[in-house]
Design an enzyme around this catalytic site. Structure first.
Site, PDB file in Angstrom:
ATOM      1  N   ASN A  11      46.816  30.246  19.710  1.00  0.00           N
ATOM      2  CA  ASN A  11      47.741  29.195  19.234  1.00  0.00           C
ATOM      3  C   ASN A  11      48.949  30.038  18.954  1.00  0.00           C
ATOM      4  O   ASN A  11      49.131  30.600  18.156  1.00  0.00           O
ATOM      5  CB  ASN A  11      47.276  28.539  18.226  1.00  0.00           C
ATOM      6  CG  ASN A  11      48.366  27.111  17.830  1.00  0.00           C
ATOM      7  OD1 ASN A  11      49.242  27.417  17.571  1.00  0.00           O
ATOM      8  ND2 ASN A  11      47.512  26.167  17.335  1.00  0.00           N
ATOM      9  N   GLY A  13      51.936  28.911  17.551  1.00  0.00           N
ATOM     10  CA  GLY A  13      52.192  28.457  16.214  1.00  0.00           C
ATOM     11  C   GLY A  13      51.617  29.352  15.195  1.00  0.00           C
ATOM     12  O   GLY A  13      52.123  29.785  14.428  1.00  0.00           O
ATOM     13  N   ASP A  71      40.475  29.125  10.136  1.00  0.00           N
ATOM     14  CA  ASP A  71      40.037  27.623  10.828  1.00  0.00           C
ATOM     15  C   ASP A  71      40.474  26.639   9.594  1.00  0.00           C
ATOM     16  O   ASP A  71      40.575  26.878   8.572  1.00  0.00           O
ATOM     17  CB  ASP A  71      38.533  27.525  10.616  1.00  0.00           C
ATOM     18  CG  ASP A  71      38.075  26.225  11.308  1.00  0.00           C
ATOM     19  OD1 ASP A  71      38.460  26.119  12.492  1.00  0.00           O
ATOM     20  OD2 ASP A  71      37.338  25.310  10.928  1.00  0.00           O
ATOM     21  N   SER A  72      41.304  25.938  10.114  1.00  0.00           N
ATOM     22  CA  SER A  72      42.103  24.936   9.330  1.00  0.00           C
ATOM     23  C   SER A  72      41.957  23.526   9.896  1.00  0.00           C
ATOM     24  O   SER A  72      41.459  23.230  10.970  1.00  0.00           O
ATOM     25  CB  SER A  72      43.533  25.353   9.562  1.00  0.00           C
ATOM     26  OG  SER A  72      43.950  26.704   9.190  1.00  0.00           O
ATOM     27  N   PHE A 156      52.937  22.347  14.981  1.00  0.00           N
ATOM     28  CA  PHE A 156      52.159  21.877  16.044  1.00  0.00           C
ATOM     29  C   PHE A 156      51.048  21.041  15.579  1.00  0.00           C
ATOM     30  O   PHE A 156      51.122  20.991  14.018  1.00  0.00           O
ATOM     31  CB  PHE A 156      51.469  23.252  16.624  1.00  0.00           C
ATOM     32  CG  PHE A 156      50.770  23.915  15.559  1.00  0.00           C
ATOM     33  CD1 PHE A 156      49.588  24.059  15.267  1.00  0.00           C
ATOM     34  CD2 PHE A 156      51.664  25.081  15.007  1.00  0.00           C
ATOM     35  CE1 PHE A 156      48.845  24.865  14.435  1.00  0.00           C
ATOM     36  CE2 PHE A 156      51.202  25.788  13.958  1.00  0.00           C
ATOM     37  CZ  PHE A 156      49.759  25.793  13.770  1.00  0.00           C
ATOM     38  N   LYS A 179      57.948  26.665   6.186  1.00  0.00           N
ATOM     39  CA  LYS A 179      56.561  26.620   6.268  1.00  0.00           C
ATOM     40  C   LYS A 179      55.488  27.763   5.951  1.00  0.00           C
ATOM     41  O   LYS A 179      54.400  27.307   5.221  1.00  0.00           O
ATOM     42  CB  LYS A 179      56.235  26.568   8.070  1.00  0.00           C
ATOM     43  CG  LYS A 179      54.743  26.404   8.603  1.00  0.00           C
ATOM     44  CD  LYS A 179      54.804  24.959   8.459  1.00  0.00           C
ATOM     45  CE  LYS A 179      53.439  24.546   9.221  1.00  0.00           C
ATOM     46  NZ  LYS A 179      53.246  24.508  10.529  1.00  0.00           N
ATOM     47  N   HIS A 184      49.302  25.166   3.973  1.00  0.00           N
ATOM     48  CA  HIS A 184      47.951  25.654   3.609  1.00  0.00           C
ATOM     49  C   HIS A 184      47.625  26.965   4.093  1.00  0.00           C
ATOM     50  O   HIS A 184      47.139  27.697   3.530  1.00  0.00           O
ATOM     51  CB  HIS A 184      46.991  24.850   4.152  1.00  0.00           C
ATOM     52  CG  HIS A 184      47.227  24.388   5.514  1.00  0.00           C
ATOM     53  ND1 HIS A 184      48.524  23.951   6.205  1.00  0.00           N
ATOM     54  CD2 HIS A 184      46.344  24.541   6.661  1.00  0.00           C
ATOM     55  CE1 HIS A 184      48.278  23.851   7.412  1.00  0.00           C
ATOM     56  NE2 HIS A 184      46.939  24.270   7.900  1.00  0.00           N
ATOM     57  N   ARG A 185      48.261  27.266   5.179  1.00  0.00           N
ATOM     58  CA  ARG A 185      48.021  28.818   5.875  1.00  0.00           C
ATOM     59  C   ARG A 185      48.589  29.594   5.099  1.00  0.00           C
ATOM     60  O   ARG A 185      48.238  30.808   4.729  1.00  0.00           O
ATOM     61  CB  ARG A 185      48.623  28.858   7.466  1.00  0.00           C
ATOM     62  CG  ARG A 185      47.831  29.898   7.842  1.00  0.00           C
ATOM     63  CD  ARG A 185      47.779  29.981   9.583  1.00  0.00           C
ATOM     64  NE  ARG A 185      47.171  28.908   9.766  1.00  0.00           N
ATOM     65  CZ  ARG A 185      47.455  27.442  10.479  1.00  0.00           C
ATOM     66  NH1 ARG A 185      48.821  27.236  10.430  1.00  0.00           N
ATOM     67  NH2 ARG A 185      46.657  26.633  10.823  1.00  0.00           N
TER      68      ARG A 185
END
Length: 206
Positions: A11, A13, A71-72, A156, A179, A184-185
């Protein structure tokens, strides 16, 4: 072991978010896009941590390199925590953002704004090749709301629908710096940073 970190994602993003943190610190970052010969790992776990461990441990072993996997997912209160670990394939196909967002909006059709609370969660697992028992695991969360109409063109996944009231913006309206700060990331990465270099040094000693 050289200071090279593989992010277990295709990914772009996600890759941008991780590179923005690790590359300025002098770490060379690769992603699964740099290893097109590799098969994907089926995310059969029932928790975010289980899926992140599956990816991190597998690719660390196959590549004989340190791997960071995440993993989100989105957890909507009204939907009893769904789509959760199935966020990327909520509408059936894997990572079909438009279809996933459309299903989410359909599931929340007619639901009042005050009942559209949600949480974005991320679990990160840092794996050393051949040592699954030594995995470093951290997590991050951010609370928000689900809009009825998408806003923003960046990001995304569910970013255009995930609204942060304190910023009056969706994730898709945030700059890259914002961001990293508010996602959360980003929260999971901040929980990782005080621990991972000591973890790396310990693995090198062992």
């Amino acid at each position: 072991m050289k200071h090279e970190l593989v992010i277990a994602t295709n990914n772009p993003g996600k890759a941008r978010e991780f590179k923005a943190v690790f590359e300025p610190a002098g770490w060379q970052i690769k992603t699964l896009a740099d290893f097109p010969q590799l098969d994907q790992v089926k995310e059969t776990g029932r928790t975010f941590e289980a899926n992140a461990r599956l990816k991190a441990d597998h690719f660390a072993q196959v590549l004989d390199q340190v791997v960071l996997a995440d993993d989100s997912g989105l957890q909507v209160d009204y939907l009893h925590g769904q789509p959760g670990v199935y966020s990327a394939r909520y509408a059936g196909a894997d990572h079909d953002d438009a279809a996933n967002n459309a299903r989410l909006l359909a599931e929340l059709g007619g639901v009042a704004p005050e009942q559209r609370q949600a949480n974005f969660h991320s679990t990160l697992v840092l794996a050393w090749p051949g040592r699954p028992d030594a995995d470093l695991v951290v997590a991050g969360d951010v609370a928000g709301e689900i809009l009825s109409v998408p806003r923003g063109v960046d990001g995304f996944g569910y970013d255009p629908l995930f609204y942060l009231p304190e910023l009056t913006k969706t994730f898709a309206e945030l700059s890259a710096v914002e961001k990293t700060k508010y996602s959360h990331r980003g929260a999971a990465i901040r929980n990782l940073m005080p621990r991972w270099q000591a973890w790396w040094q310990e693995q090198e000693r062992n």
